[in-house]
Design an enzyme around this catalytic site. Structure first.
Site, PDB file in Angstrom:
ATOM      1  N   SER A  62       0.806  -1.243   0.140  1.00  0.00           N
ATOM      2  CA  SER A  62      -0.082   0.069  -0.151  1.00  0.00           C
ATOM      3  C   SER A  62       0.929   1.331   0.026  1.00  0.00           C
ATOM      4  O   SER A  62       1.774   1.505   0.661  1.00  0.00           O
ATOM      5  CB  SER A  62      -0.981  -0.009   1.275  1.00  0.00           C
ATOM      6  N   ALA A 119       7.633  10.660   5.768  1.00  0.00           N
ATOM      7  CA  ALA A 119       6.557  11.247   6.511  1.00  0.00           C
ATOM      8  C   ALA A 119       5.749  11.914   5.491  1.00  0.00           C
ATOM      9  O   ALA A 119       5.974  13.091   5.425  1.00  0.00           O
ATOM     10  CB  ALA A 119       7.224  12.320   7.712  1.00  0.00           C
ATOM     11  N   GLY A 146       2.316  12.067   5.504  1.00  0.00           N
ATOM     12  CA  GLY A 146       1.025  12.596   6.011  1.00  0.00           C
ATOM     13  C   GLY A 146      -0.320  12.084   5.357  1.00  0.00           C
ATOM     14  O   GLY A 146      -1.225  12.579   5.051  1.00  0.00           O
ATOM     15  N   CYS A 177      -2.672   4.399  11.995  1.00  0.00           N
ATOM     16  CA  CYS A 177      -3.069   5.418  11.789  1.00  0.00           C
ATOM     17  C   CYS A 177      -3.237   6.123  13.168  1.00  0.00           C
ATOM     18  O   CYS A 177      -3.693   5.797  13.852  1.00  0.00           O
ATOM     19  CB  CYS A 177      -4.482   5.576  11.035  1.00  0.00           C
ATOM     20  N   LYS A 237      -3.599  -4.603   8.653  1.00  0.00           N
ATOM     21  CA  LYS A 237      -2.111  -4.417   8.501  1.00  0.00           C
ATOM     22  C   LYS A 237      -1.475  -3.838   9.675  1.00  0.00           C
ATOM     23  O   LYS A 237      -1.898  -2.403  10.147  1.00  0.00           O
ATOM     24  CB  LYS A 237      -1.740  -3.329   7.407  1.00  0.00           C
ATOM     25  N   THR A 262       5.527   0.556   8.250  1.00  0.00           N
ATOM     26  CA  THR A 262       6.707   1.247   8.379  1.00  0.00           C
ATOM     27  C   THR A 262       7.009   1.426  10.009  1.00  0.00           C
ATOM     28  O   THR A 262       5.981   1.221  10.905  1.00  0.00           O
ATOM     29  CB  THR A 262       6.934   2.545   7.946  1.00  0.00           C
ATOM     30  N   GLY A 300       7.815  -5.672   4.088  1.00  0.00           N
ATOM     31  CA  GLY A 300       8.866  -4.945   4.756  1.00  0.00           C
ATOM     32  C   GLY A 300      10.329  -5.247   3.962  1.00  0.00           C
ATOM     33  O   GLY A 300      11.009  -6.401   4.198  1.00  0.00           O
ATOM     34  N   GLY A 301      10.684  -4.268   3.221  1.00  0.00           N
ATOM     35  CA  GLY A 301      12.074  -4.403   2.472  1.00  0.00           C
ATOM     36  C   GLY A 301      12.223  -5.756   1.551  1.00  0.00           C
ATOM     37  O   GLY A 301      13.305  -6.141   1.286  1.00  0.00           O
ATOM     38  N   THR A 345       8.924  -0.183  -1.047  1.00  0.00           N
ATOM     39  CA  THR A 345       9.986   0.704  -1.417  1.00  0.00           C
ATOM     40  C   THR A 345      10.808   0.169  -2.437  1.00  0.00           C
ATOM     41  O   THR A 345      11.131   1.125  -3.379  1.00  0.00           O
ATOM     42  CB  THR A 345      10.802   1.015  -0.236  1.00  0.00           C
TER      43      THR A 345
HETATM   44  C1  LIG Z   1       6.280   6.576   0.619  1.00  0.00           C
HETATM   45  C2  LIG Z   1       5.371   5.167   1.189  1.00  0.00           C
HETATM   46  C3  LIG Z   1       3.895   5.392   1.435  1.00  0.00           C
HETATM   47  C4  LIG Z   1       3.196   4.686   2.161  1.00  0.00           C
HETATM   48  N1  LIG Z   1       1.871   4.433   2.354  1.00  0.00           N
HETATM   49  C5  LIG Z   1       1.200   3.554   2.926  1.00  0.00           C
HETATM   50  C6  LIG Z   1      -0.237   3.649   2.896  1.00  0.00           C
HETATM   51  O1  LIG Z   1      -0.843   4.443   2.350  1.00  0.00           O
HETATM   52  N2  LIG Z   1      -0.859   2.700   3.716  1.00  0.00           N
HETATM   53  C7  LIG Z   1      -0.147   1.541   4.382  1.00  0.00           C
HETATM   54  O2  LIG Z   1      -0.879   0.708   4.792  1.00  0.00           O
HETATM   55  N3  LIG Z   1       1.076   1.219   4.121  1.00  0.00           N
HETATM   56  C8  LIG Z   1       1.760   2.261   3.395  1.00  0.00           C
HETATM   57  N4  LIG Z   1       3.418   2.252   3.412  1.00  0.00           N
HETATM   58  C9  LIG Z   1       3.916   1.484   4.178  1.00  0.00           C
HETATM   59  C10 LIG Z   1       4.123   0.172   2.989  1.00  0.00           C
HETATM   60  O3  LIG Z   1       2.932  -0.313   2.503  1.00  0.00           O
HETATM   61  C11 LIG Z   1       4.902  -0.885   3.753  1.00  0.00           C
HETATM   62  O4  LIG Z   1       4.129  -1.680   4.859  1.00  0.00           O
HETATM   63  C12 LIG Z   1       6.334  -0.467   4.148  1.00  0.00           C
HETATM   64  O5  LIG Z   1       6.700   0.389   3.601  1.00  0.00           O
HETATM   65  C13 LIG Z   1       7.294  -1.720   4.135  1.00  0.00           C
HETATM   66  O6  LIG Z   1       7.681  -2.171   3.125  1.00  0.00           O
HETATM   67  P1  LIG Z   1       8.615  -1.907   2.161  1.00  0.00           P
HETATM   68  O7  LIG Z   1      10.185  -1.921   2.973  1.00  0.00           O
HETATM   69  O8  LIG Z   1       8.719  -3.085   1.237  1.00  0.00           O
HETATM   70  O9  LIG Z   1       8.383  -0.588   1.673  1.00  0.00           O
HETATM   71  C14 LIG Z   1       3.908   3.301   2.730  1.00  0.00           C
HETATM   72  C15 LIG Z   1       5.194   3.333   2.607  1.00  0.00           C
HETATM   73  C16 LIG Z   1       6.044   4.060   2.016  1.00  0.00           C
HETATM   74  C17 LIG Z   1       7.642   4.073   1.822  1.00  0.00           C
END
Ligand SMILES: Cc1cc2nc3c(=O)[nH]c(=O)nc-3n(C[C@H](O)[C@H](O)[C@H](O)COP(=O)(O)O)c2cc1C
Ligand SMILES: Cc1cc2nc3c(=O)[nH]c(=O)nc-3n(C[C@H](O)[C@H](O)[C@H](O)COP(=O)(O)OP(=O)(O)OC[C@H]3O[C@@H](n4cnc5c(N)ncnc54)[C@H](O)[C@@H]3O)c2cc1C
Ligand code: FES
Lengths: 326, 295
Positions: free
Chosen positions: A22, A71, A73, A131, A168, A196, A247-248, A270
């Site tokens: 997401s 961050a 928002g 949230c 989540k 995150t 996550g990563g 990411t």
């Molecule tokens: C720029 C950005 C925006 C994100 N927006 C959301 C979001 O709107 N809703 C949500 O549940 N997680 C959001 N996440 C979290 C990611 O879905 C994911 O859980 C987290 O980044 C860890 O995975 P990754 O390391 O593969 O990025 C966001 C992460 C990033 C970096």
């Protein structure tokens, strides 16, 4: 696509386990320039909120060792525009779509689930509990079992009966298993682990916090060991609850690690910023990794790391790697 | 030919020092063939197993048909990612996505165009100049930098432009001062119909204001803002937002990468870059530190 990688998440069946995380795949249109989104197990939308939100001022992101600190928002167009403009496009392209919802009150979560109730083509709802709860001085829902459960319950109550609901969770809590249990008790069909982590960077030039929002969410390979630990702990406690590991993840072996810990699907976040085609690549690499280990079906690998040492999963003979139809 | 960007492994042809900047030529036929002036590329830096996850967004100086199609970039190698790029050797491979973003809008008629470039951003106006010249436009240049070593392309501008002016803050080349000091005079002398710009945000801001004072349209590339804020370059990360007001008067936060980098100068709220103006669509109604802490 090979049957080797089909997966089930409770009531939800997917042709493969690789999703987008997401908030990391835009509206879908941007990634569709690089590959056909129907090749994904599913596309997970950015968390939808009731109102349009501009989010935080820039800088919203800073690069950290093997990670990203953001961050944002929760910027987004609001549910109205999402339902008019973004969701119909995904459904038209026949992309399996999981809609992520977020709110700042329990009521807002329930409301969003109700707005989605009669929308055909939605595969599942993911409840982003990371949230801030405006009714509780901005403390995150996901930090408290009761608060997390209340938003899951609200979504379950208003969502179309039978539509899978995933919660989540955020990893930076005292005991993620307690929160996972509370969400499942409240009606979650499965869990997405992890969101995150709250983190911070300070700019040595300006001598100030690097982000306008002071602290932000850490993502990317830097959080992978934390995410794998969360999946492992929750799978040990709730072995029948389906888990989407996040996550990563940026390679097929990363994905396999989550599956061995107990995830039935994985989401790439990411990594999409670095490689827009990471989704299909991770899937291809995962298929190769399973074949190399002579594991016939993805399901045989789920939670394998919990098995005693020396346990051998069902093996396929190398000559007929695809012929595992029991 | 297609409008959609591609992801490709490009081969480095050369990396050269040009004054204070690096110029890199990459063999990337699919990108060269799709490119339109004003667009940029997003490069993965640090190699396959890098810990640097953010793509670097760099404007394209020019494309050529050599070796099937090359793309030339000009950048300052001041941070770790671009320093890594500067250290590449010929035949190295770099993962490239492009061409990205919206190009400069072109006048249909052969009008008189003023092209303003500042620092390494000045590189991006040369591809535009080529296209405009081929369409029969008159092309005048104003190039700016802090000192002579930061003025890109002054000789090329002299060669291909109908006129060219250089302005440096320390007076080490051309006139002493900033674009603000010379632009009104150059607009009058050249009889420009339109002003195009790429360079530091402060330059674009004065350019827009001066063009506006003369009743001229301005088209600017916010490449510098994108380089500082962007993470993906393709429109999915939402980190590169800036406030732009639309025809309807409503201010929206738009993506520098996917909705830009070329924008109508008069639409950008220059004074509010790096903020969410209170009247922007979706702006927070109450300021609260706790709101939206994550994501
Ligand atoms: C720029 C950005 C925006 C994100 N927006 C959301 C979001 O709107 N809703 C949500 O549940 N997680 C959001 N996440 C979290 C990611 O879905 C994911 O859980 C987290 O980044 C860890 O995975 P990754 O390391 O593969 O990025 C966001 C992460 C990033 C970096
Ligand atoms: C500064 C300026 C001055 C203008 N002056 C005049 C004028 O004197 N007389 C007049 O009749 N109209 C003029 N126009 C209008 C112009 O010709 C187009 O009609 C207008 O820009 C269309 O804008 P658009 O955003 O709808 O489409 P655009 O995005 O500009 O696209 C229009 C068409 O041009 C192509 N195109 C766009 N940019 C490029 C590029 N950089 N390289 C190659 N192809 C491109 C697109 O593929 C498309 O087919 C001017 C526009 C601008 C921005
Ligand atoms: S750089 Fe990612 S949306 Fe613009």
């Amino acid at each position: 696509m090979s049957e080797r990688v089909t997966t089930t998440l409770g009531p939800l069946e997917l042709p493969n386990p690789v999703l987008t995380a997401s908030g990391c795949g835009g509206t879908g249109r941007e990634l569709a320039q690089f590959f056909d989104l129907t090749r994904l197990g599913a596309f997970v939308t950015t968390s939808v909120m009731a109102q349009a939100r501009a989010g935080r001022p820039t800088p919203r992101v800073t690069e950290t060792p093997s990670g990203l600190l953001t961050a944002m928002g929760l910027p987004g167009p609001g549910v109205e525009t999402f339902l008019e403009r973004d969701l119909p496009w995904l459904i038209e392209q026949e992309v399996r779509t999981i809609v992520s919802v977020a709110g700042s009150s329990v009521e807002e979560y329930g409301d969003l689930a109700r707005r989605l109730r009669n929308v055909p083509g939605v595969a599942a709802i993911e409840v982003n509990v990371a949230c801030p709860n405006v009714e509780d001085r901005g403390r995150m829902f996901g930090w408290h079992p009761a608060a997390a459960a209340s938003v899951v319950r609200a979504v379950r109550a208003h969502a179309r009966p039978g539509l899978p609901v995933f919660a989540k969770l955020a990893p930076d809590v005292t005991d993620i298993v307690t929160i996972a249990l509370a969400c499942v008790d409240a009606g979650a069909d499965g869990l997405t682990l992890i969101n995150t982590m709250d983190a911070m960077a300070i700019d040595p030039q300006t001598l100030r916090p690097a982000l306008t929002g002071v602290s932000g969410g850490l993502s990317g390979p830097a959080v992978r060991p934390v995410a794998v630990r969360c999946v492992y702990q929750v799978h040990a406690a709730l072995p029948t609850t389906p888990i989407i590991g996040v996550g990563g993840i940026s390679t097929g072996l990363d994905a396999l690690e989550f599956i061995l810990a107990g995830a039935s699907a994985v989401a790439v976040g990411t990594a999409l910023f670095h490689d827009p085609a990471a989704g299909p690549r991770v899937l291809r690499e995962l298929e190769e990794a399973l074949a190399a280990r002579r594991i016939g079906r993805l399901a045989d690998a789920v939670g394998l790391a919990h098995k005693p040492a020396g346990y051998v999963p069902p093996q396929v003979r190398p000559q007929e790697p695809e012929k595992e139809k029991l | 030919m297609s409008d959609t960007p591609v992801q490709t492994s490009a081969t480095v042809l050369t990396v050269r020092q040009v004054q204070d900047y690096r110029a890199m030529t990459l063999v990337a036929p699919a990108i060269a063939e799709r490119f339109r002036p004003g667009q940029f590329v997003a490069l993965a830096v640090g190699g396959e197993h890098t810990s640097r996850l953010v793509r670097r967004c760099i404007g394209v100086h020019e494309v050529k048909s050599d070796y099937g199609g090359t793309v030339e970039l000009v950048f300052a190698d001041t941070e770790p990612g671009t320093a890594w790029l500067a250290g590449r050797r010929s035949r190295d491979q770099i993962d490239l996505v492009g061409p990205l973003g919206r190009p400069f809008r072109l006048p249909r008629d052969p009008v008189t165009c003023l092209l303003v470039g500042g620092g390494p951003g000045g590189a991006a106006v040369f591809a535009l100049a080529d296209t405009l010249l081929r369409r029969g436009c008159r092309v005048h240049f104003v190039l700016a930098g802090a000192s002579a070593r930061q003025v890109f392309g002054s000789r090329m501008a002299q060669r291909i432009g109908d006129s060219s002016a250089v302005v440096t803050e320390d007076g080490s080349m051309g006139e002493k001062g900033t674009v603000r000091d010379v632009l009104p005079r150059v607009i009058e002398e050249t009889g420009a119909d339109v002003v195009y710009g790429c360079g530091p945000t402060a330059l674009l801001r004065s350019l827009t204001q001066i063009a506006g004072d003369f009743g001229l349209p301005s088209q600017v590339s916010v490449e510098e803002f994108l380089q500082q804020t962007g993470a993906c370059g393709i429109g999915v990360c939402m980190t590169c937002m800036l406030p732009v007001h639309g025809e309807d008067g409503v201010t929206r936060m738009v993506r520098a990468c996917a909705d830009g980098p070329v924008l109508r100068g008069d639409r950008v709220r220059w004074g509010d870059l790096g903020t969410i103006p209170f009247d922007a669509l979706g702006a927070p109604r109450v300021l609260s530190v706790s709101e939206g802490g994550l994501q």
